[in-house]
Enzyme design. Structure first.
Site, short mmCIF file in Angstrom:
data_model
loop_
_atom_site.label_atom_id
_atom_site.label_comp_id
_atom_site.label_asym_id
_atom_site.label_seq_id
_atom_site.Cartn_x
_atom_site.Cartn_y
_atom_site.Cartn_z
N PHE A 128 46.18 39.52 39.50
CA PHE A 128 46.74 40.64 40.27
C PHE A 128 45.99 40.72 41.60
O PHE A 128 44.82 41.08 41.64
CB PHE A 128 46.58 41.94 39.48
CG PHE A 128 46.75 43.18 40.30
CD1 PHE A 128 48.01 43.56 40.71
CD2 PHE A 128 45.67 43.95 40.66
CE1 PHE A 128 48.18 44.70 41.48
CE2 PHE A 128 45.82 45.09 41.43
CZ PHE A 128 47.07 45.47 41.84
N GLU A 129 46.66 40.33 42.69
CA GLU A 129 45.99 40.27 44.00
C GLU A 129 46.78 41.01 45.08
O GLU A 129 46.60 40.75 46.26
CB GLU A 129 45.80 38.80 44.40
CG GLU A 129 45.00 37.98 43.39
CD GLU A 129 44.92 36.51 43.75
OE1 GLU A 129 44.31 36.19 44.78
OE2 GLU A 129 45.49 35.68 43.00
N LEU A 130 47.66 41.93 44.67
CA LEU A 130 48.54 42.60 45.62
C LEU A 130 47.81 43.64 46.45
O LEU A 130 47.98 43.73 47.66
CB LEU A 130 49.71 43.25 44.86
CG LEU A 130 50.56 42.28 44.04
CD1 LEU A 130 51.50 43.05 43.12
CD2 LEU A 130 51.36 41.37 44.97
#
Length: 349
Positions: A128-130
């Site tokens: 998860f890198e948003l």
């Protein structure tokens, strides 16, 4: 599970270590799509087994030992239309405007499709890198998240001054961000209770350059203390250490030390008898040039991981690295000349 104080680790469920006094065990996991190399992949599987590398059965990218899930569910996100350059707000764009129930519903669908075995007991990594669950970390390339957060507060509170708007934007993105981060783990563990869940790349450290090489910048440690809830709900901590060519070797090992130290520090803060182990994501090429990292540098980096308390390394590779016969043949040579000898040496040390 490892307590990070000079312990030896015996495997539980094959994958995760439990500890007795003595030397620590250092595990090596395979997260490289070598199924793309049909001429080499049986040789790679056989020799990985010989060298003690933990790899999915039949060389599946998602399998019985490790599964990496890219942005599962419907995390709020801001993307950009490449044609019109306009912003697209997915599930509200920011967590305080997002629908958590929708996210959890789609998360369940993704987990059921991507980890089909309900008894899966391997590593389950959420990539998860948003956006970041800390407001001030959403700067630079992530500044759209700060901007939207401020706009939402201005619409709700037109009487607020700039300082009040910023404080309220910070409070709300972190409050609702915490809900998305934490509830994702709770839902995932309910669906696959034997899996070893955690978020890729956390905790962030922002080290490696200038004054802060082998330690995190002070604000990062403060931020990580504030997201302790993430690690208290994780089974494993998965920091990331990727290298670039402009870092000198001493800075490369310093980068590793700082990030592993911080992950171990957060593991120790978890209020559970069994602390989450630390498994470090590492790419075998420099991210700026995609050139293979030398044997000398790889040895130094792996030893720095082990010496500073990591329980193991997850070697990651991209499909781009293996999208031709020439690349596959070259990669097998690299394994024979560099990675496998380094793995043997570090496991023995």
């Amino acid at each position: 599970m490892k307590l990070h104080q000079g312990l030896v680790c015996l495997s539980v469920l094959i994958l995760l270590p439990t500890c007795i006094l003595g030397d620590r065990k250092f595990e090596v996991y395979w997260n490289i799509p070598t199924f793309m190399c049909p001429d080499q992949n049986k040789t790679i599987m056989d020799l990985n087994k010989k060298h003690g590398v933990i790899q999915n059965t039949e060389d599946l990218f998602r399998g019985d030992k490790i599964s990496l899930l890219y942005h599962p569910g419907a995390f709020p996100a801001i993307t950009r239309n490449k044609t019109t350059n306009t912003l697209i707000y997915e599930n509200g764009g920011v967590p305080q405007a997002g629908n958590l129930s929708l996210h959890l519903k789609l998360l369940e669908k993704d987990i059921n499709e991507q980890i089909t075995d309900k008894n899966f007991s391997g590593l389950a990594v959420i990539d998860f890198e948003l956006w970041r669950p800390i407001f001030r970390q959403n700067g630079g390339s992530l500044s759209d998240y700060q901007n939207l957060s401020l706009k939402l507060e201005k619409d709700l509170h037109p009487e607020f001054n700039e300082d009040q708007l910023r404080k309220e934007a910070e409070r709300r993105i972190e409050k609702f961000g915490r809900s998305f981060i934490k509830q994702t783990l709770i839902k995932a563990k309910k669906l696959r209770p034997k899996a070893q869940w955690g978020y890729y790349a956390f905790p962030y450290c922002f080290n490696g350059r200038r004054r802060y090489v082998d330690t995190c910048i002070p604000s990062a440690k403060i931020d990580n203390d504030r997201i302790l809830y993430m690690f208290e709900n994780s089974d494993v901590i998965y920091p990331a250490v990727y290298l670039q060519t402009d870092l000198a070797q001493k800075n490369q090992t310093g980068l590793v030390k700082g990030r592993v130290d911080e992950a171990v520090r957060m593991a120790k803060m978890v209020k559970k008898p069994a602390k989450p182990p630390v498994l470090v994501y590492h790419r075998y090429v420099f991210t700026d040039t995609l050139e293979y990292i030398s044997k000398e540098n790889t040895t130094a980096v792996f030893k720095a991981m082990k010496d500073n308390g990591a329980d193991g390394v997850i070697i990651w590779g991209s499909s781009f690295d293996l999208n031709s016969k020439e690349k596959c043949a070259k990669f097998l040579d690299y394994l024979r000349e560099v990675l496998w000898p380094v793995i043997d040496e570090v496991k023995r040390s």
